[in-house]
Design an enzyme around this catalytic site. Structure first.
Site, mmCIF file in Angstrom:
data_model
loop_
_atom_site.group_PDB
_atom_site.id
_atom_site.type_symbol
_atom_site.label_atom_id
_atom_site.label_comp_id
_atom_site.label_asym_id
_atom_site.label_seq_id
_atom_site.Cartn_x
_atom_site.Cartn_y
_atom_site.Cartn_z
ATOM 1 N N HIS A 117 -53.429 45.216 -12.561
ATOM 2 C CA HIS A 117 -54.496 44.562 -12.854
ATOM 3 C C HIS A 117 -55.482 45.396 -13.293
ATOM 4 O O HIS A 117 -55.816 46.106 -11.845
ATOM 5 C CB HIS A 117 -54.254 43.325 -12.620
ATOM 6 C CG HIS A 117 -53.309 41.521 -12.497
ATOM 7 N ND1 HIS A 117 -53.762 40.572 -12.814
ATOM 8 C CD2 HIS A 117 -52.348 42.546 -13.382
ATOM 9 C CE1 HIS A 117 -52.483 39.868 -12.619
ATOM 10 N NE2 HIS A 117 -51.746 40.963 -12.554
ATOM 11 N N GLU B 155 -58.595 44.524 -12.101
ATOM 12 C CA GLU B 155 -59.742 44.303 -10.989
ATOM 13 C C GLU B 155 -59.157 44.977 -9.986
ATOM 14 O O GLU B 155 -59.378 45.169 -8.879
ATOM 15 C CB GLU B 155 -59.857 42.960 -10.648
ATOM 16 C CG GLU B 155 -60.323 42.209 -11.908
ATOM 17 C CD GLU B 155 -59.125 41.667 -12.958
ATOM 18 O OE1 GLU B 155 -59.350 40.535 -13.347
ATOM 19 O OE2 GLU B 155 -57.849 41.883 -12.786
ATOM 20 N N CYS C 33 -56.854 36.672 -11.628
ATOM 21 C CA CYS C 33 -56.016 36.011 -11.263
ATOM 22 C C CYS C 33 -55.464 35.777 -9.466
ATOM 23 O O CYS C 33 -56.391 36.112 -8.996
ATOM 24 C CB CYS C 33 -54.355 35.835 -11.447
ATOM 25 S SG CYS C 33 -54.110 37.875 -11.081
ATOM 26 N N CYS D 46 -55.472 38.769 -7.455
ATOM 27 C CA CYS D 46 -56.718 39.737 -7.629
ATOM 28 C C CYS D 46 -57.759 39.353 -6.751
ATOM 29 O O CYS D 46 -57.963 39.807 -6.092
ATOM 30 C CB CYS D 46 -57.275 39.714 -9.171
ATOM 31 S SG CYS D 46 -55.932 40.283 -10.049
#
Length: 139
Positions: free
Chosen positions: A53, A55, A83, A86
């Protein structure tokens, strides 16, 4: 010194690059003292790795660049609400502030039934909940 609009614009540029490669359109930057120290685009499909991801990729870069696990003087900007996965990393690395544009449809770290970004129930040694900022904060 750069502004919030500059950081958000950069996230949007990174999100566009991610989408052009077939990934979800997510971009993230980490800022310390008004300067971007890391940036990343979503790379889940490109790398065939669910942990890529934007992040998390930005966090990995920031930790390496600063040579520390303490990102308490940093702000994370993202096109999307981090999410739960993260959010775990954000809390573990003690990121002080999170700014995001769009709420998550599923498993958001603020808006889901598992609000890991805002809960006080975290392991000892983790940070307090970061400051959360996003345009839809009052809806």
């Amino acid at each position: 010194m750069n502004t919030k609009n500059y950081f958000v614009t950069r996230c949007l540029e990174l999100a566009k690059l991610a989408a052009e490669k077939g990934n979800s359109p997510v971009g993230a930057v980490i800022v310390k003292a008004g300067t971007i120290i890391s940036e990343a685009e979503e790379a889940v499909k490109t790398n065939n790795d669910i942990t890529c991801h934007a992040e998390l990729e930005a966090i990995r870069q920031a930790v390496k660049y600063l040579a520390t696990n303490d990102l308490s003087n940093c702000t994370l900007y993202s096109t999307h609400e981090p999410c739960v996965m993260c959010s775990y990393a954000i809390r573990f690395y003690k990121i002080r502030e999170v700014f995001y544009l769009h709420k998550s449809r599923y498993l958001g770290g603020v808006s889901s039934a598992m609000p890991l970004l805002t809960t006080p129930h975290v392991p000892p040694g983790w940070s307090d909940a970061p400051i959360i900022n996003h345009p839809e904060a009052n809806d």
